[in-house]
Design a protein around this motif. Structure first.
Motif, mmCIF file in Angstrom:
data_model
loop_
_atom_site.group_PDB
_atom_site.id
_atom_site.type_symbol
_atom_site.label_atom_id
_atom_site.label_comp_id
_atom_site.label_asym_id
_atom_site.label_seq_id
_atom_site.Cartn_x
_atom_site.Cartn_y
_atom_site.Cartn_z
ATOM 1 N N MET A 93 45.652 36.533 26.562
ATOM 2 C CA MET A 93 46.331 35.498 27.344
ATOM 3 C C MET A 93 45.459 35.001 28.491
ATOM 4 O O MET A 93 45.428 33.818 28.793
ATOM 5 C CB MET A 93 47.677 36.024 27.860
ATOM 6 C CG MET A 93 48.696 36.180 26.742
ATOM 7 S SD MET A 93 50.202 37.012 27.245
ATOM 8 C CE MET A 93 50.853 35.855 28.446
ATOM 9 N N ILE A 94 44.743 35.935 29.107
ATOM 10 C CA ILE A 94 43.861 35.538 30.205
ATOM 11 C C ILE A 94 42.699 34.690 29.684
ATOM 12 O O ILE A 94 42.347 33.663 30.260
ATOM 13 C CB ILE A 94 43.346 36.786 30.960
ATOM 14 C CG1 ILE A 94 44.515 37.420 31.724
ATOM 15 C CG2 ILE A 94 42.220 36.423 31.919
ATOM 16 C CD1 ILE A 94 44.212 38.778 32.297
ATOM 17 N N GLY A 106 39.095 31.129 36.576
ATOM 18 C CA GLY A 106 40.261 30.275 36.362
ATOM 19 C C GLY A 106 40.756 29.654 37.660
ATOM 20 O O GLY A 106 41.104 28.463 37.697
ATOM 21 N N ASP A 154 44.012 31.251 28.773
ATOM 22 C CA ASP A 154 44.321 30.492 29.986
ATOM 23 C C ASP A 154 43.046 29.991 30.669
ATOM 24 O O ASP A 154 42.961 28.835 31.098
ATOM 25 C CB ASP A 154 45.110 31.399 30.935
ATOM 26 C CG ASP A 154 45.563 30.662 32.164
ATOM 27 O OD1 ASP A 154 46.323 29.684 32.009
ATOM 28 O OD2 ASP A 154 45.155 31.038 33.282
ATOM 29 N N THR A 155 42.047 30.848 30.722
ATOM 30 C CA THR A 155 40.787 30.456 31.356
ATOM 31 C C THR A 155 40.099 29.363 30.537
ATOM 32 O O THR A 155 39.538 28.414 31.090
ATOM 33 C CB THR A 155 39.855 31.681 31.499
ATOM 34 O OG1 THR A 155 40.590 32.758 32.070
ATOM 35 C CG2 THR A 155 38.669 31.350 32.390
ATOM 36 N N ARG A 207 40.783 25.675 38.352
ATOM 37 C CA ARG A 207 42.060 25.011 38.608
ATOM 38 C C ARG A 207 41.936 24.058 39.803
ATOM 39 O O ARG A 207 42.340 22.895 39.744
ATOM 40 C CB ARG A 207 43.152 26.045 38.853
ATOM 41 C CG ARG A 207 44.547 25.462 39.006
ATOM 42 C CD ARG A 207 45.620 26.544 39.047
ATOM 43 N NE ARG A 207 45.181 27.784 39.684
ATOM 44 C CZ ARG A 207 44.964 27.925 40.982
ATOM 45 N NH1 ARG A 207 45.171 26.922 41.802
ATOM 46 N NH2 ARG A 207 44.539 29.084 41.460
ATOM 47 N N MET A 227 50.792 31.432 34.136
ATOM 48 C CA MET A 227 50.068 31.275 32.862
ATOM 49 C C MET A 227 50.700 30.124 32.075
ATOM 50 O O MET A 227 51.832 30.216 31.620
ATOM 51 C CB MET A 227 50.165 32.581 32.076
ATOM 52 C CG MET A 227 49.106 32.728 31.021
ATOM 53 S SD MET A 227 47.575 33.476 31.613
ATOM 54 C CE MET A 227 48.151 34.925 32.494
ATOM 55 N N GLY A 228 49.993 29.056 31.886
ATOM 56 C CA GLY A 228 50.595 27.840 31.345
ATOM 57 C C GLY A 228 50.769 27.821 29.836
ATOM 58 O O GLY A 228 50.940 26.768 29.244
ATOM 59 N N THR A 229 50.761 28.965 29.203
ATOM 60 C CA THR A 229 50.703 28.982 27.756
ATOM 61 C C THR A 229 52.012 29.486 27.160
ATOM 62 O O THR A 229 52.753 30.204 27.795
ATOM 63 C CB THR A 229 49.555 29.918 27.305
ATOM 64 O OG1 THR A 229 48.393 29.573 28.040
ATOM 65 C CG2 THR A 229 49.296 29.786 25.831
ATOM 66 N N LYS A 270 41.729 26.060 31.274
ATOM 67 C CA LYS A 270 41.315 25.558 32.589
ATOM 68 C C LYS A 270 39.891 25.032 32.562
ATOM 69 O O LYS A 270 39.569 24.039 33.219
ATOM 70 C CB LYS A 270 41.473 26.656 33.642
ATOM 71 C CG LYS A 270 42.921 26.890 34.025
ATOM 72 C CD LYS A 270 43.073 28.057 34.977
ATOM 73 C CE LYS A 270 44.541 28.247 35.355
ATOM 74 N NZ LYS A 270 44.854 29.660 35.635
#
Lengths: 154, 154
Positions: free
Chosen positions: A12-13, B138, A16-17, B142, A1-3, A20
DNA sequence: ATCGAACTTTTTGATATCGAAATAATAACA
DNA sequence: TGTTATTATTTCGATATCAAAAAGTTCGAT
């Protein structure tokens, strides 16, 4: 998870989505903009010419709906296409509020020549995914684009 | 398939997926731009403030890399944030080519206040998809964003 | 027939966005 | 130590993009 964000798992999901989605769309757009198939056209200019090629003359309002841009933006984009002699404006006779936008012969030749290359460039970009993956992706994106959950009228 | 294009099956699927990607991204972006959580910030301004909040002071070049924008564009975006007293510029002492960008107290308060609402708005947009669907989406995005197939150096 | 609502385009003013060229500073290296 | 290459930022000129307000056109309802 790049956050670097701490929230619920669900948040968070989603975040993150979202990142992306933005990155994938921006990246693809940037790669296609630089492709030879775009010549010196912008994405919006290309979209207008493509719509006119496939659908015939349209009003500026209809074009804006097709490419998801505001009416005032359409004025600018059509101005620039007209400067380059790729389209022509003509006040509608049936409803004088509207302006019909036509491809000129030059515009028609240009978009008909470019479009097949554009499709090849897109095909190449998406070749990192299998056919099944592309279809699955399209389904998810369609739901997202429509955005059904509209119980938030603040 | 929403297209008027006749090509190979593979091309039609790629083109269709491309259109859905663009529309989903544009739609989400437009809905978030209008959300109260954005106040009067643009997407890029928000992205800069968010990066500074999570990562601390960064150079303009680093910020451009984070939000995928050109260096010349960063100059403009930072200019406008500086006008509004949300960030401050300071020439780096170690390398005088760089400019370090800092959040002002005002900027820090603003982004810390807005960010949680922004996350909620994103969470709501993505609530049309289940958690599993978001994760699957996601993964596909990616791959697409990275764009591995780079055997096209013309 | 007319008045006001609704629609289409344009204008205006602000911000975004890029690429290319200019400027300044650092790094590489001979 | 110079000279050259690289890197970071800015400037410039062009296009995009939006919202709000203006101007003209049509439509609806009396």
């Amino acid at each position: 998870m790049g956050t670097h964000f701490k929230g619920t798992q669900d948040q968070m999901i989603a975040l993150d989505t979202y990142i992306k989605l933005t990155r994938a769309s921006d990246s693809i757009q940037a790669r296609l903009s630089n492709a030879a198939s775009m010549q010196s056209l912008t994405i919006s200019q290309f979209g207008v010419l493509e719509a006119l090629m496939h659908l015939g003359p349209l009003s500026q309002n209809e074009l804006g709906t097709k490419i998801l841009k505001s009416n005032s933006n359409m004025t600018t984009v059509i101005d620039n296409l007209e400067k380059r002699n790729l389209v022509k404006r003509q006040r509608s006779i049936v409803d004088r509020r509207m302006i019909e936008v036509f491809l000129t012969p030059t515009g028609k030749d240009l978009i008909e020549g470019l479009f097949p290359h554009h499709v090849l460039a897109i095909q190449e970009q998406f070749s990192v995914l299998t056919t099944e993956e592309q279809i699955a992706l399209g389904d998810l994106l369609r739901k997202l684009g429509r955005g059904e959950n509209e119980q938030h009228k603040e």
